[in-house]
Design an enzyme around this catalytic site. Structure first.
Site, PDB file in Angstrom:
ATOM      1  N   ASP A  11       0.883  -1.163   0.000  1.00  0.00           N
ATOM      2  CA  ASP A  11       0.000   0.000   0.000  1.00  0.00           C
ATOM      3  C   ASP A  11       0.923   1.214   0.000  1.00  0.00           C
ATOM      4  O   ASP A  11       1.480   1.585   1.030  1.00  0.00           O
ATOM      5  CB  ASP A  11      -0.887  -0.006   1.251  1.00  0.00           C
ATOM      6  CG  ASP A  11      -1.792   1.208   1.314  1.00  0.00           C
ATOM      7  OD1 ASP A  11      -2.251   1.679   0.254  1.00  0.00           O
ATOM      8  OD2 ASP A  11      -2.043   1.697   2.435  1.00  0.00           O
ATOM      9  N   GLU A  70      -1.245  -1.536  -4.723  1.00  0.00           N
ATOM     10  CA  GLU A  70      -2.496  -0.820  -4.915  1.00  0.00           C
ATOM     11  C   GLU A  70      -2.310   0.247  -5.977  1.00  0.00           C
ATOM     12  O   GLU A  70      -1.325   0.989  -5.975  1.00  0.00           O
ATOM     13  CB  GLU A  70      -2.959  -0.200  -3.599  1.00  0.00           C
ATOM     14  CG  GLU A  70      -4.345   0.387  -3.681  1.00  0.00           C
ATOM     15  CD  GLU A  70      -4.856   0.851  -2.338  1.00  0.00           C
ATOM     16  OE1 GLU A  70      -5.151   2.063  -2.225  1.00  0.00           O
ATOM     17  OE2 GLU A  70      -4.949   0.018  -1.418  1.00  0.00           O
ATOM     18  N   ASP A  96      -2.347   0.955   7.126  1.00  0.00           N
ATOM     19  CA  ASP A  96      -1.644   0.743   5.848  1.00  0.00           C
ATOM     20  C   ASP A  96      -1.126  -0.697   5.747  1.00  0.00           C
ATOM     21  O   ASP A  96      -1.012  -1.245   4.654  1.00  0.00           O
ATOM     22  CB  ASP A  96      -0.463   1.718   5.724  1.00  0.00           C
ATOM     23  CG  ASP A  96      -0.862   3.150   6.013  1.00  0.00           C
ATOM     24  OD1 ASP A  96      -1.080   3.903   5.068  1.00  0.00           O
ATOM     25  OD2 ASP A  96      -0.962   3.490   7.206  1.00  0.00           O
TER      26      ASP A  96
END
Length: 170
Positions: A14, A73, A147
């Site tokens: 992430d 992501e 996260d």
């Protein structure tokens, strides 16, 4: 050994300039195992200094934990904050560079795709995503900061897609 029982190790990421969450997940004999999870901090300083720290941190993770693929992501750009997406692109760029330097394939997943895969809802709130990650890994508490849970969710999403592709007839 059939493909479905083959061990697959994924580094989920992430990306962020301040905090980049990561999670290394392995599918072994159809089961998911959490190998390691944490954060790489961009810290303070110039943009160049921050992305250098992110690159070095991800490169170290790749070297020490030997994933076979990186799942990251995708960028999301809100029309009110286009500069945020541009800055995030820098972090994603050095993460992709670290993967390329290790000859690793990079798969990109939209946040809505990850959420839908884990919860059935592409607009699931962070709390629901954290619960899904806890359920998959039998964790007593959600990873902190969030996260980390997001990175684990991206890794799981990739493993779910790989598992589906293997199980479907050609």
């Amino acid at each position: 050994m059939s493909d479905i029982t083959k061990t697959v190790r994924v580094l989920g990421i992430d990306p962020g300039l301040n905090i980049t969450g990561y999670g290394v997940v392995e599918r072994k004999a159809g089961n998911f195992q959490l190998i390691e999870a944490g954060v790489v901090r961009g810290g303070k300083g110039t943009l160049a200094q921050r992305i250098r720290r992110i690159h070095e941190g991800v490169a170290e993770i790749v070297q020490s934990l030997a994933p076979e693929v990186v799942a990251i992501e995708d960028l999301y750009s809100h029309y009110e904050r286009p500069k945020t997406a541009i800055l995030m692109g820098h972090a994603r760029g050095v993460i992709c560079l670290a993967a390329a330097q290790a000859d690793l394939h990079v798969e990109n997943y939209a946040a809505t795709q990850v959420k839908r895969m884990l919860t059935g809802n592409g607009r699931a709130p962070k709390s629901q995503m954290q619960m899904a990650v806890c359920r998959e890994f039998h964790l007593a508490a959600a990873p902190d900061p969030p996260d980390v849970a997001d990175a684990l969710a991206v890794a799981l999403c990739h493993l779910f897609f790989v598992s589906r592709a293997i199980q479907l007839p050609a």
